[in-house]
Motif scaffolding. Structure first.
Motif, PDB file in Angstrom:
ATOM      1  N   LEU A  37       0.853  -1.182   0.000  1.00 11.01           N
ATOM      2  CA  LEU A  37       0.000   0.000   0.000  1.00 11.01           C
ATOM      3  C   LEU A  37       0.892   1.236   0.000  1.00 11.01           C
ATOM      4  O   LEU A  37       1.779   1.367   0.859  1.00 11.01           O
ATOM      5  CB  LEU A  37      -0.908   0.007   1.231  1.00 11.01           C
ATOM      6  CG  LEU A  37      -1.809   1.245   1.397  1.00 11.01           C
ATOM      7  CD1 LEU A  37      -2.854   1.302   0.284  1.00 11.01           C
ATOM      8  CD2 LEU A  37      -2.486   1.235   2.772  1.00 11.01           C
ATOM      9  N   PHE A  38       0.677   2.123  -0.944  1.00 14.57           N
ATOM     10  CA  PHE A  38       1.465   3.347  -1.048  1.00 14.57           C
ATOM     11  C   PHE A  38       1.010   4.310   0.040  1.00 14.57           C
ATOM     12  O   PHE A  38      -0.126   4.783   0.035  1.00 14.57           O
ATOM     13  CB  PHE A  38       1.272   3.960  -2.438  1.00 14.57           C
ATOM     14  CG  PHE A  38       1.960   5.287  -2.630  1.00 14.57           C
ATOM     15  CD1 PHE A  38       3.299   5.464  -2.288  1.00 14.57           C
ATOM     16  CD2 PHE A  38       1.263   6.361  -3.175  1.00 14.57           C
ATOM     17  CE1 PHE A  38       3.927   6.685  -2.468  1.00 14.57           C
ATOM     18  CE2 PHE A  38       1.887   7.584  -3.380  1.00 14.57           C
ATOM     19  CZ  PHE A  38       3.223   7.753  -3.014  1.00 14.57           C
ATOM     20  N   LEU A  39       1.903   4.601   0.975  1.00 12.17           N
ATOM     21  CA  LEU A  39       1.551   5.421   2.132  1.00 12.17           C
ATOM     22  C   LEU A  39       1.809   6.905   1.917  1.00 12.17           C
ATOM     23  O   LEU A  39       1.138   7.748   2.515  1.00 12.17           O
ATOM     24  CB  LEU A  39       2.335   4.952   3.365  1.00 12.17           C
ATOM     25  CG  LEU A  39       2.142   3.490   3.770  1.00 12.17           C
ATOM     26  CD1 LEU A  39       3.022   3.158   4.967  1.00 12.17           C
ATOM     27  CD2 LEU A  39       0.680   3.211   4.083  1.00 12.17           C
ATOM     28  N   GLY A  40       2.789   7.228   1.072  1.00  9.77           N
ATOM     29  CA  GLY A  40       3.092   8.636   0.841  1.00  9.77           C
ATOM     30  C   GLY A  40       4.560   8.862   0.531  1.00  9.77           C
ATOM     31  O   GLY A  40       5.264   7.956   0.089  1.00  9.77           O
ATOM     32  N   ILE A  41       5.006  10.081   0.795  1.00 11.44           N
ATOM     33  CA  ILE A  41       6.364  10.497   0.459  1.00 11.44           C
ATOM     34  C   ILE A  41       7.144  10.785   1.736  1.00 11.44           C
ATOM     35  O   ILE A  41       6.654  11.469   2.651  1.00 11.44           O
ATOM     36  CB  ILE A  41       6.340  11.767  -0.409  1.00 11.44           C
ATOM     37  CG1 ILE A  41       5.606  11.505  -1.719  1.00 11.44           C
ATOM     38  CG2 ILE A  41       7.769  12.257  -0.685  1.00 11.44           C
ATOM     39  CD1 ILE A  41       6.280  10.518  -2.649  1.00 11.44           C
ATOM     40  N   GLY A  42       8.343  10.242   1.806  1.00 14.27           N
ATOM     41  CA  GLY A  42       9.214  10.480   2.947  1.00 14.27           C
ATOM     42  C   GLY A  42      10.560  11.022   2.514  1.00 14.27           C
ATOM     43  O   GLY A  42      10.906  10.983   1.332  1.00 14.27           O
ATOM     44  N   GLU A  43      11.293  11.519   3.486  1.00  9.87           N
ATOM     45  CA  GLU A  43      12.650  12.006   3.222  1.00  9.87           C
ATOM     46  C   GLU A  43      13.633  11.235   4.086  1.00  9.87           C
ATOM     47  O   GLU A  43      13.484  11.159   5.312  1.00  9.87           O
ATOM     48  CB  GLU A  43      12.759  13.499   3.520  1.00  9.87           C
ATOM     49  CG  GLU A  43      14.152  14.046   3.237  1.00  9.87           C
ATOM     50  CD  GLU A  43      14.308  15.518   3.561  1.00  9.87           C
ATOM     51  OE1 GLU A  43      15.382  16.077   3.284  1.00  9.87           O
ATOM     52  OE2 GLU A  43      13.346  16.111   4.107  1.00  9.87           O
ATOM     53  N   LEU A  44      14.639  10.653   3.433  1.00  5.27           N
ATOM     54  CA  LEU A  44      15.726  10.002   4.153  1.00  5.27           C
ATOM     55  C   LEU A  44      16.764  11.056   4.511  1.00  5.27           C
ATOM     56  O   LEU A  44      17.306  11.736   3.631  1.00  5.27           O
ATOM     57  CB  LEU A  44      16.363   8.919   3.292  1.00  5.27           C
ATOM     58  CG  LEU A  44      15.586   7.610   3.147  1.00  5.27           C
ATOM     59  CD1 LEU A  44      16.242   6.723   2.115  1.00  5.27           C
ATOM     60  CD2 LEU A  44      15.494   6.891   4.488  1.00  5.27           C
ATOM     61  N   LYS A  45      17.009  11.198   5.786  1.00  6.64           N
ATOM     62  CA  LYS A  45      17.951  12.223   6.237  1.00  6.64           C
ATOM     63  C   LYS A  45      18.509  11.837   7.599  1.00  6.64           C
ATOM     64  O   LYS A  45      17.747  11.549   8.526  1.00  6.64           O
ATOM     65  CB  LYS A  45      17.246  13.585   6.325  1.00  6.64           C
ATOM     66  CG  LYS A  45      18.157  14.755   6.616  1.00  6.64           C
ATOM     67  CD  LYS A  45      17.354  16.059   6.596  1.00  6.64           C
ATOM     68  CE  LYS A  45      18.247  17.257   6.844  1.00  6.64           C
ATOM     69  NZ  LYS A  45      17.466  18.532   6.841  1.00  6.64           N
TER      70      LYS A  45
END
Length: 292
Positions: free
Chosen positions: A270-278
């Motif tokens: 399930l596509f949950l959204g957009i994240g940032e790896l940092k």
């Protein structure tokens, strides 16, 4: 309903017209689009539906066009919709000379947008200022042209050139037509424009407003998945209780040193959204679906 519609914009419609029509057809207020097209242009206009409008900022920026450039003519708008400034029949001009001039437009170039464009100067649209007769010089911008391929050359008093152009965001094809005419000292204007690629969508997969209306009448319309145009982004899959925590706004620790924007999924895909790896954390940037 959420997802994307790959719309083939009709001639003489504004991008806003297409959004308004789509709202009425789908019965959904929250509709947006990527990459405005001039009314005289046709082709790919990505439409975001529902919460997918929040994904527009993450779509890829590259575009491609099929354009017809007419030489021997210059107009106020740099296309056939404007008033003719000059028009002189060309007696001697060959494809070899034109092809040589076109090479100057490939790569990273400086470009002055048309006077009739949506760019703002001091908070005012250039086309509004131009319509009032105010002369304002558009700011020079850097754009990138990946390729220009010649498709056809038609000789005559006002010869025409068909080309395929692949380019980065912010490129004005009207400006290329105008500047090509300036280099050749003939004048040039854009005679026709069709966008064939935009923000991860292709013309071959697009549908018209008429086709959309027909599909809705037969209950046969399904929007493209919200993550369909985001394949240029890497993906990360969360496990256990991580999806629920992430969707609640919590940062998830990951053993990764890279810094990038990624698509986020749970174990059921399930596509949950957009994240940032940092800094070895997966930070929520746009949560599309709730996860239990």
């Amino acid at each position: 309903m959420l997802g994307f519609l790959n719309l083939d914009k009709p001639f003489d419609w504004t991008s806003h017209d297409c959004v308004a029509k789509t709202r009425r057809l789908l019965g959904i207020k929250k509709i947006g689009h990527a990459g405005t097209l001039d009314p005289a242009a046709t082709g790919v206009l990505p439409i975001a539906i529902g919460k997918s409008t929040r994904l527009l900022q993450y779509l890829p920026s590259n575009k491609a066009y099929k354009a017809t450039i007419r030489l021997g003519m210059q107009t106020t708008t740099d296309d056939l919709q404007g008033d003719v400034i000059q028009q002189d029949a060309i007696s001697e001009l060959n494809l070899e000379t034109v092809a040589r001039a076109l090479k100057q437009f490939q790569g990273k170039i400086e470009q002055i947008p048309p006077s009739y464009s949506a760019i703002q100067v001091d908070g005012k649209r250039l086309y509004d200022l131009a319509r009032k007769g105010e002369k304002v010089e558009a700011p020079v911008r850097s754009v990138e042209i990946f390729s220009i391929d010649i498709l056809e050359w038609r000789e005559g008093s006002f010869p025409e050139l068909d080309v395929n152009i692949a380019c980065g965001a912010g490129t004005y094809i009207r400006a290329i037509a105008r500047d090509l005419g300036a280099i050749l000292e003939t004048g040039g204007t854009l005679a026709a424009l069709q966008r064939t690629v935009s923000s991860g969508f292709n013309l071959a997969d697009s549908i018209t407003l008429t086709e959309l209306e027909a599909k809705l009448k037969t209950d046969d319309f399904q929007p493209m998945a919200a993550d369909a145009p985001l394949k240029h982004l890497s993906e990360r899959t969360l496990t256990g209780n991580e999806p629920r925590r992430w969707c609640q706004g919590q940062k998830i620790s990951l053993d990764e040193q890279v810094s990038e924007i990624v698509r986020v999924y749970n174990e059921q895909r399930l596509f949950l959204g957009i994240g940032e790896l940092k800094e070895q954390l997966l930070i929520p940037r746009m949560v599309l679906e709730a996860a239990s």
